[in-house]
Design an enzyme around this catalytic site. Structure first.
Site, PDB file in Angstrom:
ATOM      1  N   HIS A 188       1.201  -1.500   0.113  1.00 19.42           N
ATOM      2  CA  HIS A 188       0.169  -0.542   0.204  1.00 19.42           C
ATOM      3  C   HIS A 188       0.952   1.439   0.177  1.00 19.42           C
ATOM      4  O   HIS A 188       2.078   1.458   1.062  1.00 19.42           O
ATOM      5  CB  HIS A 188      -0.495  -0.095   1.327  1.00 19.42           C
ATOM      6  CG  HIS A 188      -1.815   1.007   1.164  1.00 19.42           C
ATOM      7  ND1 HIS A 188      -2.969   1.667   0.053  1.00 19.42           N
ATOM      8  CD2 HIS A 188      -1.377   1.925   2.310  1.00 19.42           C
ATOM      9  CE1 HIS A 188      -2.993   2.674   0.498  1.00 19.42           C
ATOM     10  NE2 HIS A 188      -3.278   3.203   1.950  1.00 19.42           N
ATOM     11  N   SER A 189       0.766   2.558  -0.873  1.00 22.57           N
ATOM     12  CA  SER A 189       0.995   3.372  -0.719  1.00 22.57           C
ATOM     13  C   SER A 189       2.634   3.002  -1.271  1.00 22.57           C
ATOM     14  O   SER A 189       2.997   2.633  -1.938  1.00 22.57           O
ATOM     15  CB  SER A 189       1.034   4.300   0.481  1.00 22.57           C
ATOM     16  OG  SER A 189       1.565   5.720  -0.281  1.00 22.57           O
ATOM     17  N   MET A 190       4.075   3.121  -0.511  1.00 22.95           N
ATOM     18  CA  MET A 190       5.237   3.810  -0.436  1.00 22.95           C
ATOM     19  C   MET A 190       5.300   1.774  -0.850  1.00 22.95           C
ATOM     20  O   MET A 190       5.876   1.560  -1.326  1.00 22.95           O
ATOM     21  CB  MET A 190       5.823   3.822   0.557  1.00 22.95           C
ATOM     22  CG  MET A 190       7.254   3.433   0.294  1.00 22.95           C
ATOM     23  SD  MET A 190       8.510   4.149   1.867  1.00 22.95           S
ATOM     24  CE  MET A 190       8.742   2.205   3.192  1.00 22.95           C
ATOM     25  N   SER A 230      -1.430  -0.794  -4.390  1.00 17.72           N
ATOM     26  CA  SER A 230      -2.372  -0.238  -3.509  1.00 17.72           C
ATOM     27  C   SER A 230      -2.575   1.473  -3.393  1.00 17.72           C
ATOM     28  O   SER A 230      -1.133   0.921  -2.265  1.00 17.72           O
ATOM     29  CB  SER A 230      -3.235  -0.837  -2.074  1.00 17.72           C
ATOM     30  OG  SER A 230      -4.054   0.413  -1.588  1.00 17.72           O
ATOM     31  N   SER A 289       3.778  -0.050  -2.284  1.00 22.39           N
ATOM     32  CA  SER A 289       3.141  -0.630  -3.949  1.00 22.39           C
ATOM     33  C   SER A 289       5.053  -0.665  -4.361  1.00 22.39           C
ATOM     34  O   SER A 289       5.154  -1.779  -5.025  1.00 22.39           O
ATOM     35  CB  SER A 289       2.371   0.293  -4.260  1.00 22.39           C
ATOM     36  OG  SER A 289       1.207  -0.091  -3.416  1.00 22.39           O
TER      37      SER A 289
END
Length: 250
Positions: free
Chosen positions: A95-97, A123, A99
């Site tokens: 998720h976010s970083m 994500s 990813s």
């Protein structure tokens, strides 16, 4: 029956006897493995959920944070070989970083004959930007970091204003944002596994078009799912998200 925890230097989770696949989860910038602490209880019994514990936070507070994405991905991939043994097929969720970190680890795992990588789920972030698309930038100032945190997570940003907690949690956040500012791979590696991308319909820094950009990193097709919510939609849509991820891994 007591089920032993998975607790190593780099990984946290709960063993799932009889699981057919392991889902390795990568937290957001400033985040830690605890972000996924209840996923094991919500996931189907045939999926073993394990989260990555980055250095520089919580029980790894005094371990130096990674300074580059390459360093972080290399170290996690090496830790996988030594700390998570066995031949259980592996899927990655970031998720976010996380990813970007998951993508870089996926690149390395494709060349590892001892691992079977089946899927990448990302994500809340666009695919990696190339240097010609966006030049590397300087690390943001603490003020800029906090402005972004308050934009992305207005409900959770107050913790950084606590005078006792701020010195312990801000350094990891500062390091992670600096790492992302510098991260520009020389080229995009097209993975030979399917990629699924998820995001919130009200994410202020990741549009649906940003999510679609991940089609550039796979030869096996892209599935897209947009959930109701902002950047941290997965906190409110956790059960719905996990059910969708499980269906993708079936």
């Amino acid at each position: 029956m007591n089920i032993p925890d998975i607790r190593t230097r780099w990984f946290r989770g709960v063993s799932a006897p009889g699981a057919r696949i392991r889902l390795l989860c990568f937290p957001h910038a400033g985040g830690a493995a605890v972000a996924f602490h209840d996923w094991a209880a919500l996931a189907p019994p045939d999926i073993e959920v394990v989260a990555v514990q980055y250095p520089g936070r919580q029980d790894r507070l005094y371990d130096p944070c990674a300074s580059t994405m390459e360093e972080l991905a290399d170290t996690i991939t090496t830790a996988l070989r030594h700390e998570l043994t066995g031949d259980m097929p592996l899927a990655l969720f970031g998720h976010s970083m996380g990813s970007s970190v998951a993508y870089e680890v996926a690149r390395r795992l494709e060349d590892d004959p001892g691992r079977t990588l089946t899927h990448l789920v990302v994500s809340g972030r666009h695919r990696p930007r190339l240097p010609q698309e966006e030049a590397p930038g300087p690390a943001p100032t603490d003020t800029e970091v906090m402005d972004r945190v308050r934009l992305l997570d207005p409900d959770g940003a107050d913790v950084y204003d606590h005078p006792d907690l701020r010195p312990m949690i801000l350094p990891a956040l500062r390091a992670d944002f600096g790492l992302l500012a510098r991260y520009r791979p020389a080229h995009l590696h097209r993975l030979g596994v399917p990629v699924t991308v998820c995001g919130g319909d009200r994410d202020p820094m990741c549009t649906v078009e940003d999510l679609k950009s991940w089609s550039d990193v796979t030869t096996q097709g892209l599935d897209l799912r947009v959930f109701e919510g902002g950047h941290f939609y997965l906190q409110q849509r956790k059960e719905e998200l996990l059910a969708f991820v499980a269906s993708q891994l079936a």
